[in-house]
Design an enzyme around this catalytic site. Structure first.
Site, PDB file in Angstrom:
ATOM      1  N   GLY A 188       0.740  -1.184   0.060  1.00  0.00           N
ATOM      2  CA  GLY A 188       0.013  -0.068  -0.099  1.00  0.00           C
ATOM      3  C   GLY A 188       0.989   1.102   0.122  1.00  0.00           C
ATOM      4  O   GLY A 188       1.935   1.046  -0.461  1.00  0.00           O
ATOM      5  N   CYS A 189       0.264   2.310   0.420  1.00  0.00           N
ATOM      6  CA  CYS A 189       0.840   3.737   0.611  1.00  0.00           C
ATOM      7  C   CYS A 189       2.434   3.241   1.025  1.00  0.00           C
ATOM      8  O   CYS A 189       2.414   3.094   2.223  1.00  0.00           O
ATOM      9  CB  CYS A 189       0.114   4.581   1.299  1.00  0.00           C
ATOM     10  N   PHE A 190       3.350   3.834   0.574  1.00  0.00           N
ATOM     11  CA  PHE A 190       4.616   3.930   0.962  1.00  0.00           C
ATOM     12  C   PHE A 190       5.050   4.813   2.110  1.00  0.00           C
ATOM     13  O   PHE A 190       6.133   4.680   2.636  1.00  0.00           O
ATOM     14  CB  PHE A 190       5.807   3.787  -0.082  1.00  0.00           C
ATOM     15  N   TRP A 191       4.094   5.743   2.271  1.00  0.00           N
ATOM     16  CA  TRP A 191       4.493   6.641   3.407  1.00  0.00           C
ATOM     17  C   TRP A 191       4.357   6.140   4.852  1.00  0.00           C
ATOM     18  O   TRP A 191       5.440   6.230   5.738  1.00  0.00           O
ATOM     19  CB  TRP A 191       3.281   7.877   3.443  1.00  0.00           C
TER      20      TRP A 191
END
Length: 216
Positions: free
Chosen positions: A45-48
Protein backbone atom coordinates in the site's frame (compact mmCIF):
# COMPACT_ATOMS: atom_id res chain seq x y z
CA UNK A 1 -7.78 9.42 -1.04
CA UNK A 2 -4.03 9.98 -1.14
CA UNK A 3 -4.20 10.75 -4.84
CA UNK A 4 -6.73 13.51 -4.28
CA UNK A 5 -4.50 15.08 -1.64
CA UNK A 6 -1.53 15.00 -4.03
CA UNK A 7 -3.53 16.38 -6.96
CA UNK A 8 -2.14 19.87 -6.60
CA UNK A 9 1.40 18.52 -6.30
CA UNK A 10 0.82 16.48 -9.44
CA UNK A 11 -0.39 19.50 -11.37
CA UNK A 12 2.70 21.42 -10.35
CA UNK A 13 4.97 18.58 -11.41
CA UNK A 14 3.19 18.18 -14.71
CA UNK A 15 3.46 21.92 -15.33
CA UNK A 16 7.18 21.88 -14.61
CA UNK A 17 7.56 19.10 -17.19
CA UNK A 18 5.42 20.79 -19.80
CA UNK A 19 8.42 21.21 -22.06
CA UNK A 20 8.60 17.42 -22.40
CA UNK A 21 11.67 17.01 -20.23
CA UNK A 22 11.66 15.09 -16.98
CA UNK A 23 14.30 16.01 -14.45
CA UNK A 24 15.67 13.09 -12.46
CA UNK A 25 17.02 15.56 -9.93
CA UNK A 26 13.52 15.55 -8.41
CA UNK A 27 13.93 11.88 -7.50
CA UNK A 28 15.76 10.20 -4.64
CA UNK A 29 18.94 8.25 -5.34
CA UNK A 30 19.28 4.49 -4.89
CA UNK A 31 21.86 3.93 -2.20
CA UNK A 32 24.48 1.22 -2.42
CA UNK A 33 24.47 -1.12 0.58
CA UNK A 34 27.14 -0.34 3.13
CA UNK A 35 29.55 -3.03 4.25
CA UNK A 36 27.60 -5.70 6.10
CA UNK A 37 24.22 -4.39 4.97
CA UNK A 38 21.60 -6.37 3.08
CA UNK A 39 18.62 -5.09 1.10
CA UNK A 40 14.96 -6.12 0.97
CA UNK A 41 12.09 -4.71 -1.11
CA UNK A 42 8.45 -4.73 0.04
CA UNK A 43 5.20 -3.23 -1.21
CA UNK A 44 2.16 -2.92 1.03
CA UNK A 45 0.00 0.00 0.00
CA UNK A 46 1.00 3.62 0.55
CA UNK A 47 4.75 3.83 1.00
CA UNK A 48 4.42 6.69 3.48
CA UNK A 49 3.29 4.41 6.32
CA UNK A 50 5.27 1.36 5.20
CA UNK A 51 8.48 3.40 5.12
CA UNK A 52 7.87 4.79 8.60
CA UNK A 53 6.91 1.43 10.11
CA UNK A 54 9.91 -0.54 8.85
CA UNK A 55 12.34 2.30 9.65
CA UNK A 56 11.38 1.96 13.33
CA UNK A 57 12.86 -1.56 13.57
CA UNK A 58 16.19 -2.20 15.26
CA UNK A 59 18.75 -3.07 12.62
CA UNK A 60 17.08 -1.09 9.85
CA UNK A 61 19.46 1.67 8.77
CA UNK A 62 17.63 3.26 5.86
CA UNK A 63 14.35 2.99 3.95
CA UNK A 64 13.80 4.48 0.49
CA UNK A 65 10.32 4.82 -1.04
CA UNK A 66 9.97 3.93 -4.69
CA UNK A 67 8.38 1.78 -7.38
CA UNK A 68 8.88 -1.81 -8.55
CA UNK A 69 7.12 -4.73 -10.19
CA UNK A 70 6.26 -3.08 -13.49
CA UNK A 71 7.70 -2.41 -16.92
CA UNK A 72 8.06 1.36 -17.31
CA UNK A 73 11.60 2.66 -16.87
CA UNK A 74 12.05 5.52 -14.39
CA UNK A 75 8.35 5.97 -13.60
CA UNK A 76 7.01 9.03 -11.83
CA UNK A 77 4.29 9.03 -9.18
CA UNK A 78 1.85 10.28 -11.80
CA UNK A 79 2.82 7.40 -14.11
CA UNK A 80 2.29 4.80 -11.41
CA UNK A 81 -1.08 6.30 -10.43
CA UNK A 82 -2.45 5.47 -13.88
CA UNK A 83 -2.25 1.74 -13.08
CA UNK A 84 -0.78 1.14 -16.54
CA UNK A 85 2.89 0.74 -15.60
CA UNK A 86 2.55 -2.47 -13.58
CA UNK A 87 4.52 -0.86 -10.76
CA UNK A 88 3.49 -0.80 -7.11
CA UNK A 89 4.49 1.62 -4.40
CA UNK A 90 7.29 -0.13 -2.52
CA UNK A 91 10.05 0.50 -0.02
CA UNK A 92 13.67 -0.61 -0.22
CA UNK A 93 15.04 -1.52 3.20
CA UNK A 94 18.74 -1.44 4.09
CA UNK A 95 19.33 -3.51 7.21
CA UNK A 96 21.96 -5.20 9.35
CA UNK A 97 21.31 -8.98 9.29
CA UNK A 98 23.30 -9.33 12.53
CA UNK A 99 20.64 -7.25 14.29
CA UNK A 100 17.44 -8.21 12.47
CA UNK A 101 16.95 -11.38 10.44
CA UNK A 102 15.19 -11.58 7.10
CA UNK A 103 12.35 -13.75 8.55
CA UNK A 104 11.72 -11.10 11.23
CA UNK A 105 11.72 -8.37 8.59
CA UNK A 106 9.25 -10.40 6.53
CA UNK A 107 7.02 -10.87 9.58
CA UNK A 108 7.15 -7.11 10.20
CA UNK A 109 6.11 -6.49 6.60
CA UNK A 110 3.00 -8.61 7.05
CA UNK A 111 2.09 -6.65 10.19
CA UNK A 112 2.72 -3.26 8.56
CA UNK A 113 -0.27 -3.62 6.21
CA UNK A 114 -3.19 -5.93 5.45
CA UNK A 115 -1.79 -8.62 3.12
CA UNK A 116 -5.23 -10.17 2.59
CA UNK A 117 -6.84 -7.39 0.55
CA UNK A 118 -6.31 -7.66 -3.19
CA UNK A 119 -5.15 -4.46 -4.91
CA UNK A 120 -6.32 -2.36 -1.99
CA UNK A 121 -5.19 -0.93 1.34
CA UNK A 122 -7.92 0.88 3.24
CA UNK A 123 -9.18 3.80 1.11
CA UNK A 124 -6.42 3.31 -1.48
CA UNK A 125 -7.42 1.11 -4.39
CA UNK A 126 -5.50 -0.03 -7.47
CA UNK A 127 -2.71 -2.38 -8.50
CA UNK A 128 -0.19 0.25 -7.44
CA UNK A 129 -1.33 -0.39 -3.86
CA UNK A 130 -1.12 -4.17 -4.08
CA UNK A 131 0.68 -6.33 -1.55
CA UNK A 132 3.91 -7.52 -3.14
CA UNK A 133 7.35 -8.65 -2.00
CA UNK A 134 10.53 -9.36 -3.95
CA UNK A 135 13.08 -12.04 -3.18
CA UNK A 136 16.72 -11.94 -4.20
CA UNK A 137 17.63 -15.55 -3.43
CA UNK A 138 15.79 -18.89 -3.35
CA UNK A 139 16.30 -18.88 0.42
CA UNK A 140 14.47 -15.56 0.74
CA UNK A 141 11.59 -16.92 -1.34
CA UNK A 142 11.26 -19.88 1.02
CA UNK A 143 11.36 -17.61 4.07
CA UNK A 144 8.67 -15.35 2.60
CA UNK A 145 6.41 -18.31 1.87
CA UNK A 146 6.95 -19.59 5.39
CA UNK A 147 6.14 -16.17 6.85
CA UNK A 148 2.92 -16.00 4.82
CA UNK A 149 1.95 -19.50 5.97
CA UNK A 150 2.61 -18.46 9.58
CA UNK A 151 0.33 -15.44 9.18
CA UNK A 152 -2.42 -17.60 7.68
CA UNK A 153 -2.13 -20.13 10.51
CA UNK A 154 -2.27 -17.39 13.15
CA UNK A 155 -5.73 -16.23 12.01
CA UNK A 156 -4.51 -12.68 12.65
CA UNK A 157 -6.47 -11.58 9.61
CA UNK A 158 -9.93 -12.75 8.57
CA UNK A 159 -8.79 -13.61 5.05
CA UNK A 160 -5.85 -15.40 3.48
CA UNK A 161 -2.63 -13.72 2.39
CA UNK A 162 -2.76 -12.62 -1.26
CA UNK A 163 0.73 -11.08 -1.38
CA UNK A 164 2.58 -11.50 -4.67
CA UNK A 165 6.01 -13.10 -4.22
CA UNK A 166 8.23 -12.24 -7.17
CA UNK A 167 11.95 -12.28 -8.03
CA UNK A 168 13.59 -8.88 -7.68
CA UNK A 169 14.48 -7.13 -10.93
CA UNK A 170 14.76 -3.39 -10.47
CA UNK A 171 13.79 -0.68 -7.99
CA UNK A 172 13.13 2.92 -9.00
CA UNK A 173 13.35 5.53 -6.25
CA UNK A 174 10.35 7.83 -5.84
CA UNK A 175 10.39 11.60 -5.86
CA UNK A 176 12.27 13.33 -3.06
CA UNK A 177 9.10 14.74 -1.52
CA UNK A 178 7.88 11.19 -0.78
CA UNK A 179 10.97 10.34 1.28
CA UNK A 180 10.31 10.49 5.03
CA UNK A 181 6.91 12.02 4.26
CA UNK A 182 5.22 10.60 7.37
CA UNK A 183 7.30 12.46 9.95
CA UNK A 184 7.28 15.79 8.12
CA UNK A 185 3.54 15.85 7.38
CA UNK A 186 1.86 14.74 10.60
CA UNK A 187 -0.75 17.47 10.07
CA UNK A 188 -1.80 15.96 6.73
CA UNK A 189 -5.35 14.51 7.15
CA UNK A 190 -4.35 11.35 5.29
CA UNK A 191 -1.35 10.79 7.58
CA UNK A 192 -3.45 11.42 10.70
CA UNK A 193 -6.45 9.38 9.59
CA UNK A 194 -4.93 6.52 7.59
CA UNK A 195 -1.16 6.24 8.01
CA UNK A 196 -0.79 6.89 11.74
CA UNK A 197 -3.30 4.20 12.84
CA UNK A 198 -1.44 1.67 10.66
CA UNK A 199 1.91 2.63 12.17
CA UNK A 200 0.54 2.46 15.74
CA UNK A 201 -0.91 -0.99 15.08
CA UNK A 202 2.46 -2.07 13.70
CA UNK A 203 4.27 -0.74 16.77
CA UNK A 204 2.01 -2.75 19.07
CA UNK A 205 2.59 -5.93 17.07
CA UNK A 206 6.38 -5.56 16.74
CA UNK A 207 7.24 -3.79 20.00
CA UNK A 208 10.09 -6.16 21.01
CA UNK A 209 11.87 -5.36 17.74
CA UNK A 210 11.46 -1.58 17.80
CA UNK A 211 14.24 0.92 18.33
CA UNK A 212 14.14 2.26 21.89
CA UNK A 213 12.68 5.66 20.93
CA UNK A 214 9.57 3.97 19.52
CA UNK A 215 8.82 1.78 22.55
CA UNK A 216 7.25 4.64 24.51
Amino acid sequence: MKRLMLYVVGIMLCYSCANGQTSRTDFAVVAKPAAGEEVATFGGGCFWSMSEALSELKGVNKVISGYAGGTKVNPSYQDVCTNTTGHAEVVQVYYNPKVISYPTLAEAFFFAHDPTTLNRQGPDEGTDYRSIVFYRTPQEKTMLEQAAAKVNASKHYNGKVVTEVKPFKVFYPAEKYHQGYYKTHMDNPYIAGVSEPKVKKFENAMRPYLKDEYKK
